[in-house]
Design an enzyme around this catalytic site. Structure first.
Site, PDB file in Angstrom:
ATOM      1  N   ASP A  16       1.482 -15.196   6.988  1.00  0.00           N
ATOM      2  CA  ASP A  16       1.061 -16.595   6.815  1.00  0.00           C
ATOM      3  C   ASP A  16       1.115 -17.009   5.348  1.00  0.00           C
ATOM      4  OD1 ASP A  16       0.656 -16.902   9.506  1.00  0.00           O
ATOM      5  OD2 ASP A  16      -1.536 -16.905   9.412  1.00  0.00           O
TER       6      ASP A  16
ATOM      7  N   ARG B   5       5.045  10.881  -2.540  1.00  0.00           N
ATOM      8  CA  ARG B   5       4.770  10.599  -1.131  1.00  0.00           C
ATOM      9  C   ARG B   5       6.026  10.846  -0.285  1.00  0.00           C
ATOM     10  NH1 ARG B   5       4.680   4.517   1.324  1.00  0.00           N
ATOM     11  NH2 ARG B   5       3.931   5.103   3.373  1.00  0.00           N
TER      12      ARG B   5
ATOM     13  N   HIS C 130       4.037  -4.208   9.524  1.00  0.00           N
ATOM     14  CA  HIS C 130       4.037  -4.092  10.977  1.00  0.00           C
ATOM     15  C   HIS C 130       2.896  -4.835  11.656  1.00  0.00           C
ATOM     16  CE1 HIS C 130       7.044  -1.218   9.856  1.00  0.00           C
ATOM     17  NE2 HIS C 130       6.152  -0.476   9.192  1.00  0.00           N
TER      18      HIS C 130
ATOM     19  N   ARG D 238      13.078   5.122  12.597  1.00  0.00           N
ATOM     20  CA  ARG D 238      11.862   5.932  12.494  1.00  0.00           C
ATOM     21  C   ARG D 238      10.978   5.736  13.733  1.00  0.00           C
ATOM     22  NH1 ARG D 238       9.178   5.163   6.856  1.00  0.00           N
ATOM     23  NH2 ARG D 238       8.121   7.042   7.595  1.00  0.00           N
TER      24      ARG D 238
ATOM     25  N   ARG E  64       7.312   1.250  13.590  1.00  0.00           N
ATOM     26  CA  ARG E  64       7.914   0.719  12.358  1.00  0.00           C
ATOM     27  C   ARG E  64       9.078  -0.228  12.637  1.00  0.00           C
ATOM     28  NH1 ARG E  64       5.484   3.901   8.304  1.00  0.00           N
ATOM     29  NH2 ARG E  64       5.085   5.994   9.088  1.00  0.00           N
TER      30      ARG E  64
ATOM     31  N   ALA F 132       2.991  -0.565   5.062  1.00  0.00           N
ATOM     32  CA  ALA F 132       2.617  -0.574   6.484  1.00  0.00           C
ATOM     33  C   ALA F 132       2.121  -1.948   6.950  1.00  0.00           C
ATOM     34  CB  ALA F 132       1.556   0.493   6.750  1.00  0.00           C
TER      35      ALA F 132
ATOM     36  N   TYR G  72      11.043   8.669   1.130  1.00  0.00           N
ATOM     37  CA  TYR G  72      10.923   7.551   0.181  1.00  0.00           C
ATOM     38  C   TYR G  72      11.571   7.806  -1.186  1.00  0.00           C
ATOM     39  CZ  TYR G  72       7.653   5.857   3.678  1.00  0.00           C
ATOM     40  OH  TYR G  72       7.103   5.416   4.852  1.00  0.00           O
TER      41      TYR G  72
ATOM     42  N   GLU H  67      12.460  -9.266   2.015  1.00  0.00           N
ATOM     43  CA  GLU H  67      11.659  -8.095   2.407  1.00  0.00           C
ATOM     44  C   GLU H  67      12.484  -6.832   2.150  1.00  0.00           C
ATOM     45  OE1 GLU H  67      10.996  -8.431   6.589  1.00  0.00           O
ATOM     46  OE2 GLU H  67      10.101  -6.444   6.805  1.00  0.00           O
TER      47      GLU H  67
ATOM     48  N   ASN I 151       7.916  -5.494  -0.695  1.00  0.00           N
ATOM     49  CA  ASN I 151       7.826  -4.373   0.241  1.00  0.00           C
ATOM     50  C   ASN I 151       6.369  -4.305   0.679  1.00  0.00           C
ATOM     51  OD1 ASN I 151       7.624  -2.001   1.643  1.00  0.00           O
ATOM     52  ND2 ASN I 151       8.845  -0.798   0.194  1.00  0.00           N
TER      53      ASN I 151
ATOM     54  N   HIS J 184      12.532  -2.463   2.444  1.00  0.00           N
ATOM     55  CA  HIS J 184      11.975  -1.162   2.839  1.00  0.00           C
ATOM     56  C   HIS J 184      12.874  -0.072   2.285  1.00  0.00           C
ATOM     57  CE1 HIS J 184       9.210  -3.246   5.321  1.00  0.00           C
ATOM     58  NE2 HIS J 184      10.207  -3.933   5.832  1.00  0.00           N
ATOM     59  N   LEU J 185      12.264   0.913   1.675  1.00  0.00           N
ATOM     60  CA  LEU J 185      13.028   2.038   1.146  1.00  0.00           C
ATOM     61  C   LEU J 185      13.703   2.804   2.275  1.00  0.00           C
ATOM     62  CD1 LEU J 185      10.070   2.929  -1.112  1.00  0.00           C
ATOM     63  CD2 LEU J 185      12.343   2.561  -2.071  1.00  0.00           C
ATOM     64  N   SER J 186      12.924   3.052   3.319  1.00  0.00           N
ATOM     65  CA  SER J 186      13.451   3.811   4.454  1.00  0.00           C
ATOM     66  C   SER J 186      14.064   2.838   5.462  1.00  0.00           C
ATOM     67  CB  SER J 186      12.315   4.596   5.111  1.00  0.00           C
ATOM     68  OG  SER J 186      11.342   3.704   5.653  1.00  0.00           O
TER      69      SER J 186
ATOM     70  N   PRO K 285       0.791  -1.229   0.000  1.00  0.00           N
ATOM     71  CA  PRO K 285       0.000   0.000   0.000  1.00  0.00           C
ATOM     72  C   PRO K 285       0.828   1.285   0.000  1.00  0.00           C
ATOM     73  CG  PRO K 285      -0.127  -1.126   2.118  1.00  0.00           C
ATOM     74  CD  PRO K 285       0.531  -2.071   1.176  1.00  0.00           C
ATOM     75  N   ASN K 286       0.306   2.239  -0.733  1.00  0.00           N
ATOM     76  CA  ASN K 286       0.858   3.609  -0.839  1.00  0.00           C
ATOM     77  C   ASN K 286       2.149   3.694  -1.646  1.00  0.00           C
ATOM     78  OD1 ASN K 286      -1.200   4.972   0.730  1.00  0.00           O
ATOM     79  ND2 ASN K 286      -0.366   3.870   2.492  1.00  0.00           N
TER      80      ASN K 286
END
Ligand code: DQA
Length: 148
Positions: A87, A18, A80, A107, A111, A77, A23, A98, A74, A100-102, A10-11
């Site tokens: 699953d 954004r 978390h 943070r 997160r 959110a 990001y 996995e 990725n 993550h950009l950040s 998402p996002n």
């Protein structure tokens, strides 16, 4: 040729617009072009899927069981708190990385914990869009090792 599914949660469709200080300035399309090219240079075929909805992400993970050798994800959110995505990855039984950009450890507190990390081979966090290249490279290496 190895087949890899790259999943954006998402996002991430809003990349470039954004919170660019966090990001980055590249759009999702621009990132995808770079990652696809990198995969091709490394003799892997990359399919890409983005969704803002948990169910659609789970469907894509389940479907990957029919054709993919591994996944780069990725989860946004959902990282978390989505036990359902965790699953789905655990049930899939394919290697996953996995991304993550950040840097999620630098943070907000919420997160810092990923419910996904326990079911993936490893995590790349904080390297911006280049983290996807690291993940694809790592996944290809893992798949090659397993073939031998
Ligand atoms: C993210 C980090 C998450 O905490 C956040 O909710 C995102 C993006 C990242 O790429 O840094 O949507 O996964």
């Amino acid at each position: 040729m190895m087949k890899i599914l790259l999943i954006h949660g998402p996002n991430l469709n809003l990349l470039g617009k954004r919170e660019p200080g966090i990001y980055g300035l590249k759009s999702l399309d621009e990132v995808n072009v770079q990652v696809k090219r990198f995969a091709e240079e490394n003799e892997a075929e990359l399919k890409i899927f983005q969704s803002n909805s948990e169910g659609a992400l789970i469907d894509a993970i389940q479907d990957a069981g029919e054709w993919a050798d591994g996944i780069v994800i990725n989860p946004g959110a959902y990282t978390h708190y989505s036990y359902a995505i965790r699953d789905a990855l655990a049930a899939l039984g394919l290697p996953a990385i996995e991304v993550h950009l950040s840097n999620i450890f630098a943070r907000e507190d919420f997160r810092r914990h990923s419910v996904i990390s326990a079911v993936v081979e490893g995590t790349v966090t904080g390297l911006g869009w280049r983290g996807y290249l690291c993940a694809v490279e790592g996944l290809i290496g893992i798949l090659q090792d397993r073939k031998q």
